[in-house]
Design a protein around this motif. Structure first.
Motif, mmCIF file in Angstrom:
data_model
loop_
_atom_site.group_PDB
_atom_site.id
_atom_site.type_symbol
_atom_site.label_atom_id
_atom_site.label_comp_id
_atom_site.label_asym_id
_atom_site.label_seq_id
_atom_site.Cartn_x
_atom_site.Cartn_y
_atom_site.Cartn_z
ATOM 1 N N ASP A 66 47.886 53.856 47.164
ATOM 2 C CA ASP A 66 48.262 52.592 47.804
ATOM 3 C C ASP A 66 49.664 52.727 48.388
ATOM 4 O O ASP A 66 50.644 52.877 47.652
ATOM 5 N N MET A 67 49.752 52.669 49.738
ATOM 6 C CA MET A 67 51.041 52.822 50.428
ATOM 7 C C MET A 67 51.352 51.600 51.285
ATOM 8 O O MET A 67 52.079 51.704 52.275
ATOM 9 N N ARG A 68 50.843 50.453 50.941
ATOM 10 C CA ARG A 68 50.992 49.269 51.782
ATOM 11 C C ARG A 68 52.460 48.976 52.095
ATOM 12 O O ARG A 68 53.308 49.006 51.216
ATOM 13 N N ASP A 69 52.708 48.675 53.380
ATOM 14 C CA ASP A 69 54.017 48.201 53.852
ATOM 15 C C ASP A 69 55.149 49.188 53.571
ATOM 16 O O ASP A 69 56.310 48.794 53.455
ATOM 17 N N SER A 70 54.840 50.455 53.460
ATOM 18 C CA SER A 70 55.877 51.465 53.251
ATOM 19 C C SER A 70 56.538 51.821 54.576
ATOM 20 O O SER A 70 55.952 51.671 55.648
ATOM 21 N N VAL A 77 51.924 50.345 57.073
ATOM 22 C CA VAL A 77 52.837 51.487 57.014
ATOM 23 C C VAL A 77 53.488 51.717 58.381
ATOM 24 O O VAL A 77 52.851 51.571 59.424
ATOM 25 N N GLU A 78 54.761 52.068 58.365
ATOM 26 C CA GLU A 78 55.473 52.499 59.570
ATOM 27 C C GLU A 78 56.024 53.891 59.318
ATOM 28 O O GLU A 78 56.697 54.119 58.307
ATOM 29 N N THR A 79 55.740 54.813 60.223
ATOM 30 C CA THR A 79 56.215 56.182 60.068
ATOM 31 C C THR A 79 56.754 56.706 61.391
ATOM 32 O O THR A 79 56.177 56.438 62.453
ATOM 33 N N GLY A 80 57.855 57.427 61.308
ATOM 34 C CA GLY A 80 58.470 57.956 62.517
ATOM 35 C C GLY A 80 57.872 59.258 62.983
ATOM 36 O O GLY A 80 58.130 59.689 64.112
ATOM 37 N N GLY A 81 57.087 59.928 62.138
ATOM 38 C CA GLY A 81 56.469 61.194 62.513
ATOM 39 C C GLY A 81 54.969 61.071 62.634
ATOM 40 O O GLY A 81 54.448 60.070 63.118
ATOM 41 N N VAL A 116 49.069 49.534 61.054
ATOM 42 C CA VAL A 116 49.937 50.704 60.902
ATOM 43 C C VAL A 116 50.660 50.975 62.218
ATOM 44 O O VAL A 116 50.094 50.818 63.300
ATOM 45 N N THR A 117 51.929 51.407 62.130
ATOM 46 C CA THR A 117 52.691 51.820 63.304
ATOM 47 C C THR A 117 53.107 53.269 63.114
ATOM 48 O O THR A 117 53.888 53.578 62.202
ATOM 49 N N VAL A 118 52.582 54.144 63.954
ATOM 50 C CA VAL A 118 52.880 55.573 63.882
ATOM 51 C C VAL A 118 53.518 55.989 65.200
ATOM 52 O O VAL A 118 52.900 55.864 66.261
ATOM 53 N N ARG A 119 54.755 56.442 65.142
ATOM 54 C CA ARG A 119 55.461 56.818 66.368
ATOM 55 C C ARG A 119 54.837 58.030 67.035
ATOM 56 O O ARG A 119 54.897 58.181 68.245
ATOM 57 N N SER A 120 54.237 58.895 66.252
ATOM 58 C CA SER A 120 53.590 60.083 66.791
ATOM 59 C C SER A 120 52.079 59.954 66.611
ATOM 60 O O SER A 120 51.537 58.877 66.783
ATOM 61 N N ARG A 121 51.423 61.013 66.201
ATOM 62 C CA ARG A 121 49.959 61.030 66.187
ATOM 63 C C ARG A 121 49.392 60.733 64.800
ATOM 64 O O ARG A 121 50.046 60.938 63.782
ATOM 65 N N VAL A 122 48.160 60.254 64.803
ATOM 66 C CA VAL A 122 47.338 60.141 63.603
ATOM 67 C C VAL A 122 46.180 61.110 63.790
ATOM 68 O O VAL A 122 45.461 61.035 64.783
ATOM 69 N N SER A 123 46.020 62.038 62.861
ATOM 70 C CA SER A 123 45.018 63.085 63.038
ATOM 71 C C SER A 123 44.087 63.148 61.843
ATOM 72 O O SER A 123 44.535 63.207 60.695
ATOM 73 N N LEU A 124 42.774 63.131 62.124
ATOM 74 C CA LEU A 124 41.744 63.358 61.126
ATOM 75 C C LEU A 124 40.882 64.551 61.506
ATOM 76 O O LEU A 124 39.691 64.605 61.206
ATOM 77 N N GLY A 141 44.337 46.702 64.380
ATOM 78 C CA GLY A 141 45.664 46.205 64.716
ATOM 79 C C GLY A 141 46.761 47.240 64.624
ATOM 80 O O GLY A 141 47.938 46.882 64.566
ATOM 81 N N SER A 142 46.426 48.504 64.633
ATOM 82 C CA SER A 142 47.411 49.572 64.470
ATOM 83 C C SER A 142 47.775 50.192 65.805
ATOM 84 O O SER A 142 47.104 49.983 66.816
ATOM 85 N N SER A 143 48.846 50.970 65.803
ATOM 86 C CA SER A 143 49.287 51.629 67.028
ATOM 87 C C SER A 143 49.731 53.053 66.718
ATOM 88 O O SER A 143 50.299 53.321 65.656
ATOM 89 N N ALA A 144 49.465 53.936 67.664
ATOM 90 C CA ALA A 144 49.861 55.339 67.537
ATOM 91 C C ALA A 144 49.895 55.946 68.928
ATOM 92 O O ALA A 144 49.154 55.525 69.828
#
Length: 635
Positions: free
Chosen positions: A337-341, A369-373, A392-400, A418-421
């Protein structure tokens, strides 16, 4: 008796200890001394021999009776090696101006409540069958409990060091305790090291809320704990190292965390490069880590705590300056669980295995979650349960890429609502049986592979700049039709806009026509008929040449018919010369007068032909206008 002579009635062995004290040498051939004699020696200390430093060095002695140094001031150092005590040595509120060392001693306990040791305080390789009570102890240099074994009575503390104040390090490598260790509100200027330490018992493990450590905290190199490690609100100036560490939790129970690091401040890394095994839940809520959280190869398991525990790792509202690194074979049996990290660097779960123990909770919950990478769940990542990444807000990529999401067909597999990447890559190893939700997301580049398209896909409100691979529109239509809600118009519009930006207008028109055809199934019978007419005539405005060809066909047919069966003149006035083609065109084009329709009237069955041409013209004009209006609205 002279002041520097031993008291009357002392045994020869005690007199020998007196003389060894005056020259500062080890007294080793003393089998037995009284605790009261030791007290007298340290309180009424004789002067040192010329050129010597007076100090107590006693080895191998049996100390009978109680050694009571409570509220005593001792000027010289005290070193007791391999001594055996019948009673608990008591140094409560004592003031020791030099060092205090107990090495390889055996005692039923030790009490140093409120004591002040100017130099080091050492209890090394000792065997204690009671409690080591160090509450409010002040050590000017370091405090050592190295290789000591403390076995208190059941239910009692092994070491009670609440509010201790250590000027340098607190070192306890190899410490073995069969009862809990208390470090509540302790202050250690440099490092706190429990390397290779074993703490356990029925009463718990390590209780250190509000702990302050200026350097690093080391629970590594074979550290093992049974019960709860409570570091709630701790302030660690350096890193927390938990490599090669095994923790067994307190068992089922609400709030029974194996490791409680909630609301803590860590100035370096939270690091477990290898060998961390935790059985029971971990609490990192509201914790701030200036460096990175490195959990490579760690194994978390709450299967013995379920159903009372919700998560194997509860890291909601965690703040990390660097990365969260859960690569290298990381395994969790229970929700992460990493909510709102807030993560300054990247979130890395490459090759990790996450297991949800029930359908109530996802395997990974990262909502908010907000991440700069990057946010990587790839390279063999496996989730036996849902993945929730909403808002979720991801400044770079989300990869699966090369990931597996193992869920049943009746539940969703992944939610990115509702997320962005900048980029989202869904090139999974195999198609998930569950639903993938991308609604209301904003993505720069969306990557996928047709062989891994999920059985259900929700794209309503999703916005993306480009799509890879750039398949023909016909190949993408099955992708759009996987929404379990049925027809939803926005995904068609979005994909068409993507094709248009790429200059593929034909594919865009194909998508828009397909959208209207899919919508037709949702209309009333009359509206459905009108939709069929627009589709057949002008392709809903996206196939304008159809209207031209239909007009030419009708013009040719009407010209041939009226040439064979020309109409008769109407009225007494002079009529213009009859032209079958112009007359047909005058019937087909509403609101246009070419002078033929008003001058001539068909007869017989040709009256019905004229009516058909006029009606067809109006329908054609209306559908063309409706299609043109739709196209102009998009433009």
């Amino acid at each position: 008796m002279a002041q520097d002579d031993p008291p009357e009635g002392w045994s020869p062995q005690e007199r020998q200890m007196w003389e060894a004290y005056r020259v500062g040498e080890w007294c080793e051939e003393v089998a037995e001394v009284r605790g009261s004699a030791l007290r007298h020696l340290l309180i009424a200390a004789p002067s040192s021999r010329p050129g010597c430093q007076a100090r107590l060095r006693l080895r191998g002695a049996h100390v009978t009776g109680e050694l009571d140094l409570a509220e005593v001031t001792v000027t010289g150092s005290i070193r007791l090696d391999r001594c055996r005590f019948d009673d608990v040595p008591r140094l409560d509120n004592a003031h020791l101006d030099a060092a205090f060392q107990l090495i390889s001693c055996t005692m039923p306990g030790l009490s140093m409540v409120g004591a002040r040791v100017t130099l080091e305080c050492e209890v090394t390789a000792c065997t204690v069958t009671g409690t080591v009570d160090l509450r409010s102890l002040t050590a000017g240099n370091w405090l050592s409990l190295k290789d000591t074994a403390v076995r208190p009575a059941p239910g009692e503390a092994a070491i009670d060091a609440q509010s201790v104040d250590v000027g340098e390090d607190l070192l306890a490598p190899g410490l073995v305790c069969t009862g809990p260790v208390f470090l509540n509100s302790a202050r250690i200027q440099d490092a706190l090291a429990f390397r290779g330490t074993c703490i356990g018992g029925d009463a718990g493990c390590l209780q250190a809320p509000a702990l302050t450590v200026g350097g690093g905290l080391y629970l590594d190199s074979g550290f093992s704990g049974s019960g709860q490690i409570n570091l709630y609100g701790a302030s660690i100036g350096g890193s927390v190292n938990m490599s090669d560490c095994q923790l067994d939790g307190p068992g089922p129970g609400a709030g029974a965390y194996t490791l409680n690091l909630a609301c803590a401040e860590i100035g370096g890394d939270l690091q477990a490069e290898r060998g961390l095994e935790v059985r029971g839940p971990i609490d990192l809520r509201d914790t701030a880590v200036r460096g990175s959280v490195v959990l490579k190869g760690a194994r978390f398991d709450i299967s013995a705590s379920s159903p009372t525990a919700d998560a194997a790792l509860n890291a909601s509202r965690l703040r990390v300056g660097g990365d969260i690194d859960c690569r290298g074979g990381f395994v969790a049996h229970g929700m992460i669980d990493m909510r709102d990290s807030r993560i300054g660097g990247s979130v890395l779960f490459d090759g990790a295995e996450l297991n949800s123990l029930d359908n109530r909770h996802p395997a990974l919950r990262g909502n908010g979650v907000e991440t700069g990478g990057v946010f990587n769940l790839r390279d063999g990542f496996t989730a036996h349960g849902r993945i929730s990444l909403n808002s979720v807000t991801v400044r770079s990529r989300v990869s699966l890429d090369d990931a597996v999401i193992d869920t049943s067909a009746d539940e969703w597999a992944m939610s990115f609502d509702g997320s962005s990447a900048s980029s989202l890559s869904l090139r999974l190893r195999e198609a998930p049986a569950g639903l993938v939700v991308l609604q209301h997301s904003r993505i720069g580049l969306l990557r996928d592979t047709p062989t891994a398209w999920p059985a259900g896909l929700v794209l309503d409100g999703a916005v993306y700049d480009s799509l890879h691979p750039t398949l023909p529109a016909e190949a993408r239509l099955p992708w759009l039709r996987r929404d379990p809600a049925g027809f939803v118009p926005q995904p068609y519009e979005q994909l068409a806009a993507t094709y248009q930006r790429q200059g593929r207008d034909a594919d865009a028109r194909t998508l828009l026509v397909a959208k209207q055809r899919s919508m037709r199934r949702t209309l009333s019978p009359v509206a459905r008929l009108w939709s069929l007419l627009q589709d057949a005539t002008v392709g809903y405005g996206y196939r304008p040449l159809r209207a031209v060809w239909l007009l030419l066909c009708l013009l040719t047919t009407g010209t041939a018919l009226f040439t064979a069966w020309p109409p008769t003149t109407v009225g007494d006035g002079e009529a213009p010369p009859f032209q079958a083609a112009i007359y047909t065109l005058d019937l087909l084009l509403p609101l246009v007068d070419l002078g033929q329709e008003g001058s001539y009237a068909p007869t017989g069955i040709m009256q019905w032909g004229a009516v058909a041409l006029i009606g067809t013209g109006w329908l054609l004009a209306t559908t063309v206008a409706a299609g043109a209006s739709r196209v102009l609205r998009r433009a």
